[in-house]
Design a protein around this motif. Structure first.
Motif, mmCIF file in Angstrom:
data_model
loop_
_atom_site.group_PDB
_atom_site.id
_atom_site.type_symbol
_atom_site.label_atom_id
_atom_site.label_comp_id
_atom_site.label_asym_id
_atom_site.label_seq_id
_atom_site.Cartn_x
_atom_site.Cartn_y
_atom_site.Cartn_z
ATOM 1 N N LYS A 197 17.374 8.695 28.758
ATOM 2 C CA LYS A 197 16.763 7.407 28.407
ATOM 3 C C LYS A 197 17.467 6.781 27.208
ATOM 4 C CE LYS A 197 12.463 4.989 27.498
ATOM 5 N NZ LYS A 197 10.985 5.038 27.523
ATOM 6 N N GLN A 198 17.817 7.609 26.222
ATOM 7 C CA GLN A 198 18.516 7.095 25.045
ATOM 8 C C GLN A 198 19.875 6.521 25.430
ATOM 9 O OE1 GLN A 198 17.271 6.645 22.112
ATOM 10 N NE2 GLN A 198 19.151 5.898 21.131
ATOM 11 N N TRP A 199 20.606 7.238 26.289
ATOM 12 C CA TRP A 199 21.910 6.730 26.746
ATOM 13 C C TRP A 199 21.746 5.394 27.444
ATOM 14 C CZ3 TRP A 199 23.765 11.811 29.572
ATOM 15 C CH2 TRP A 199 24.139 12.770 28.619
ATOM 16 N N PHE A 200 20.738 5.302 28.316
ATOM 17 C CA PHE A 200 20.522 4.063 29.072
ATOM 18 C C PHE A 200 20.118 2.923 28.141
ATOM 19 C CE2 PHE A 200 17.605 1.406 31.802
ATOM 20 C CZ PHE A 200 18.613 0.785 32.508
ATOM 21 N N LYS A 201 19.242 3.245 27.192
ATOM 22 C CA LYS A 201 18.750 2.224 26.256
ATOM 23 C C LYS A 201 19.900 1.647 25.438
ATOM 24 C CE LYS A 201 14.819 1.727 23.114
ATOM 25 N NZ LYS A 201 13.729 2.449 22.438
ATOM 26 N N GLU A 202 20.788 2.513 24.956
ATOM 27 C CA GLU A 202 21.922 2.054 24.154
ATOM 28 C C GLU A 202 22.898 1.224 25.001
ATOM 29 O OE1 GLU A 202 21.963 5.728 20.900
ATOM 30 O OE2 GLU A 202 23.367 5.764 22.585
ATOM 31 N N THR A 203 23.094 1.639 26.243
ATOM 32 C CA THR A 203 23.994 0.904 27.131
ATOM 33 C C THR A 203 23.412 -0.457 27.478
ATOM 34 O OG1 THR A 203 24.771 3.006 28.062
ATOM 35 C CG2 THR A 203 25.240 1.000 29.326
ATOM 36 N N PHE A 204 22.115 -0.483 27.790
ATOM 37 C CA PHE A 204 21.465 -1.743 28.148
ATOM 38 C C PHE A 204 21.520 -2.721 26.965
ATOM 39 C CE2 PHE A 204 18.238 -4.784 29.238
ATOM 40 C CZ PHE A 204 18.209 -4.808 30.627
ATOM 41 N N ALA A 205 21.216 -2.230 25.774
ATOM 42 C CA ALA A 205 21.217 -3.099 24.591
ATOM 43 C C ALA A 205 22.609 -3.666 24.328
ATOM 44 C CB ALA A 205 20.725 -2.321 23.370
ATOM 45 N N TYR A 206 23.635 -2.830 24.503
ATOM 46 C CA TYR A 206 25.022 -3.261 24.269
ATOM 47 C C TYR A 206 25.428 -4.354 25.256
ATOM 48 C CZ TYR A 206 30.132 -2.866 23.906
ATOM 49 O OH TYR A 206 31.467 -3.118 23.752
ATOM 50 N N ASN B 116 24.472 -12.265 26.387
ATOM 51 C CA ASN B 116 23.943 -13.396 25.609
ATOM 52 C C ASN B 116 25.000 -14.018 24.705
ATOM 53 O OD1 ASN B 116 21.341 -13.373 26.608
ATOM 54 N ND2 ASN B 116 20.601 -11.900 25.111
ATOM 55 N N SER B 117 26.260 -13.693 24.962
ATOM 56 C CA SER B 117 27.340 -14.197 24.110
ATOM 57 C C SER B 117 28.317 -15.029 24.921
ATOM 58 C CB SER B 117 28.081 -13.012 23.465
ATOM 59 O OG SER B 117 28.953 -12.411 24.417
ATOM 60 N N ALA B 118 29.259 -15.643 24.215
ATOM 61 C CA ALA B 118 30.306 -16.421 24.886
ATOM 62 C C ALA B 118 31.260 -15.522 25.670
ATOM 63 C CB ALA B 118 31.097 -17.217 23.840
ATOM 64 N N GLU B 119 31.186 -14.194 25.438
ATOM 65 C CA GLU B 119 32.060 -13.252 26.126
ATOM 66 C C GLU B 119 31.575 -12.912 27.532
ATOM 67 O OE1 GLU B 119 34.815 -11.296 24.461
ATOM 68 O OE2 GLU B 119 34.661 -13.109 23.248
ATOM 69 N N ALA B 120 30.340 -13.295 27.883
ATOM 70 C CA ALA B 120 29.707 -12.819 29.117
ATOM 71 C C ALA B 120 30.541 -13.074 30.360
ATOM 72 C CB ALA B 120 28.320 -13.449 29.259
ATOM 73 N N SER B 121 31.070 -14.272 30.489
ATOM 74 C CA SER B 121 31.825 -14.632 31.690
ATOM 75 C C SER B 121 33.087 -13.797 31.821
ATOM 76 C CB SER B 121 32.168 -16.125 31.644
ATOM 77 O OG SER B 121 33.124 -16.462 32.586
ATOM 78 N N GLU B 122 33.842 -13.673 30.716
ATOM 79 C CA GLU B 122 35.082 -12.901 30.760
ATOM 80 C C GLU B 122 34.810 -11.426 31.013
ATOM 81 O OE1 GLU B 122 39.004 -11.854 28.006
ATOM 82 O OE2 GLU B 122 37.446 -13.181 27.213
ATOM 83 N N ALA B 123 33.722 -10.907 30.421
ATOM 84 C CA ALA B 123 33.388 -9.492 30.581
ATOM 85 C C ALA B 123 32.720 -9.206 31.923
ATOM 86 C CB ALA B 123 32.480 -9.035 29.435
ATOM 87 N N GLY B 124 32.307 -10.247 32.633
ATOM 88 C CA GLY B 124 31.718 -10.054 33.955
ATOM 89 C C GLY B 124 30.309 -9.492 33.934
ATOM 90 N N LEU C 104 20.832 -5.596 34.371
ATOM 91 C CA LEU C 104 22.164 -6.142 34.133
ATOM 92 C C LEU C 104 23.128 -5.677 35.210
ATOM 93 C CD1 LEU C 104 22.037 -5.458 30.364
ATOM 94 C CD2 LEU C 104 22.676 -7.692 31.260
ATOM 95 N N LYS C 105 24.079 -6.527 35.531
ATOM 96 C CA LYS C 105 25.124 -6.219 36.504
ATOM 97 C C LYS C 105 26.480 -6.478 35.857
ATOM 98 C CE LYS C 105 27.101 -6.377 40.887
ATOM 99 N NZ LYS C 105 28.494 -6.206 40.450
ATOM 100 N N CYS C 106 27.379 -5.514 36.010
ATOM 101 C CA CYS C 106 28.758 -5.681 35.544
ATOM 102 C C CYS C 106 29.652 -5.914 36.749
ATOM 103 C CB CYS C 106 29.256 -4.416 34.852
ATOM 104 S SG CYS C 106 28.569 -4.112 33.245
#
Length: 341
Positions: free
Chosen positions: A65-74, A80-88, A139-141
């Motif tokens: 759960k901790q691993w997932f929580k940290e990944t989801f938050a990251y 929520n940033s201007a990087e979203a489109s480039e990062a997919g 979230l989807k990458c």
């Protein structure tokens, strides 16, 4: 002593994200990524990239759960940033449906994803073969763009990326002080790890821009994941298979299963087939090891064996691997100080 030199072996999702974490935590340490393959030729390039955890039987749930929580938050911050489109990276809502209610009606990750709730009877009418379900936003990458984004960040941090086949970690001793093993399914041969097995996954990518919600059968085998430019349809879990060749019968079966969940997919176009080998273990191998030969030593951190759940926990395990690298650096500095005395 001079700053310890660190090498990350493997340039898939886990290797690149671990290298990025290390470069952020220890910017003064020279860092290299060594791999025979980079994107678009890694397992991560085939992955669907959905943040829905897969359970590792031999890893405590609170750790997962901790691993997932940290990944989801990251990833949520990136979305929520201007990087979203480039990062997919983007948010996607949808349903996980079951023919019978699962043992854990509320999974351990329900308070990490957004808006988790049980499906209403009206929603379930869309899925006449299923009697129970969960609705949530996650979230989807889109994987190739995300891997290229990680590479770009690494280069900006001064990390060296080298195309190189490593047949034995020991060959890196002398040039590097700490080696981080993120070789995925390659660790079976590299480390002689017989616990690690490939789990073959075949997926389809189709053009179906009208599909906006994800749909996942509770058994995890059939899923429809809309991305930015295409929709991923899956899938298979063939344990022990090393074949990277697409199987036409499997393609037909996947398409049929997905059309039974979402009949409009029958009009999907531009079907492309991808195959990858998930590095499957009962628990992610995330630990320090000291290799020694003839009195000489090499400090190693292992971070591999993520199976089908790599995207859901990759940043969390990268942070833990980085903490272990920090322990190795502290040990090296401590031994150097004692040597001076």
């Amino acid at each position: 002593m001079a700053a310890p030199k660190v090498a990350v072996v493997g340039a898939g999702l886990v290797g690149l994200s671990t290298a990025l974490c290390i470069s952020e935590a220890f910017p003064s340490c020279p860092l290299s990524v060594l791999s025979e393959q980079f994107s678009p030729n890694t397992t991560g390039d085939v992955a669907a990239g959905m943040l829905i955890p897969h359970t590792y039987p031999d890893t405590p749930i609170h750790v997962q759960k901790q691993w997932f929580k940290e990944t989801f938050a990251y990833l949520f911050a990136i979305s929520n940033s201007a990087e979203a489109s480039e990062a997919g990276i983007h948010l996607v809502s949808g349903w996980q449906v079951f023919k019978t209610p699962p043992k854990d009606e509320v999974p351990f990750w329900s308070d990490v994803v957004l808006g988790f709730r049980l499906m209403s009877p009206e929603e379930l009418q869309k899925f006449p073969q299923h009697r129970w379900g969960q609705a949530f936003t996650t979230l989807k990458c889109d994987c190739p763009p995300y891997l290229l984004w990680l590479e770009k960040r690494l280069r900006a941090n001064g990390v060296q990326l080298h195309t190189s086949k490593v047949a034995d970690l020991w060959e890196l001793r002398g040039e590097y002080d700490v080696v981080v093993n993120c070789t995925g399914v390659g660790a079976q041969q590299l480390m002689g790890d017989r616990e690690l097995l490939p789990t073959r996954g075949q997926v389809l990518q189709v053009h179906a821009p009208w599909v906006k919600h994800f749909i996942r059968d509770g058994d995890g085998l059939t899923y429809i994941y809309p991305g930015i430019h295409s929709v991923t349809l899956g899938g298979t879990r063939e344990k022990g298979s090393w074949s990277l060749s697409p199987d036409p019968a499997t393609t037909s079966d996947i398409f049929s299963r997905c059309c039974s969940l979402e009949p409009s997919l029958q009009r999907a176009q531009d079907v492309r087939v991808k195959v990858g080998l998930r590095p499957s273990r009962s628990a992610v191998r995330l630990q320090r090891e000291v290799l020694s030969r003839g009195g000489a030593k090499l400090l190693v951190v292992h971070n591999y064996g993520h199976g089908a759940g790599g995207f859901s926990v990759h940043r969390g395990t990268a942070k833990e691997a980085t903490r272990l690298v920090g322990e190795c650096i502290a040990a090296l500095r401590g031994s150097s100080s004692r040597a001076k005395l």
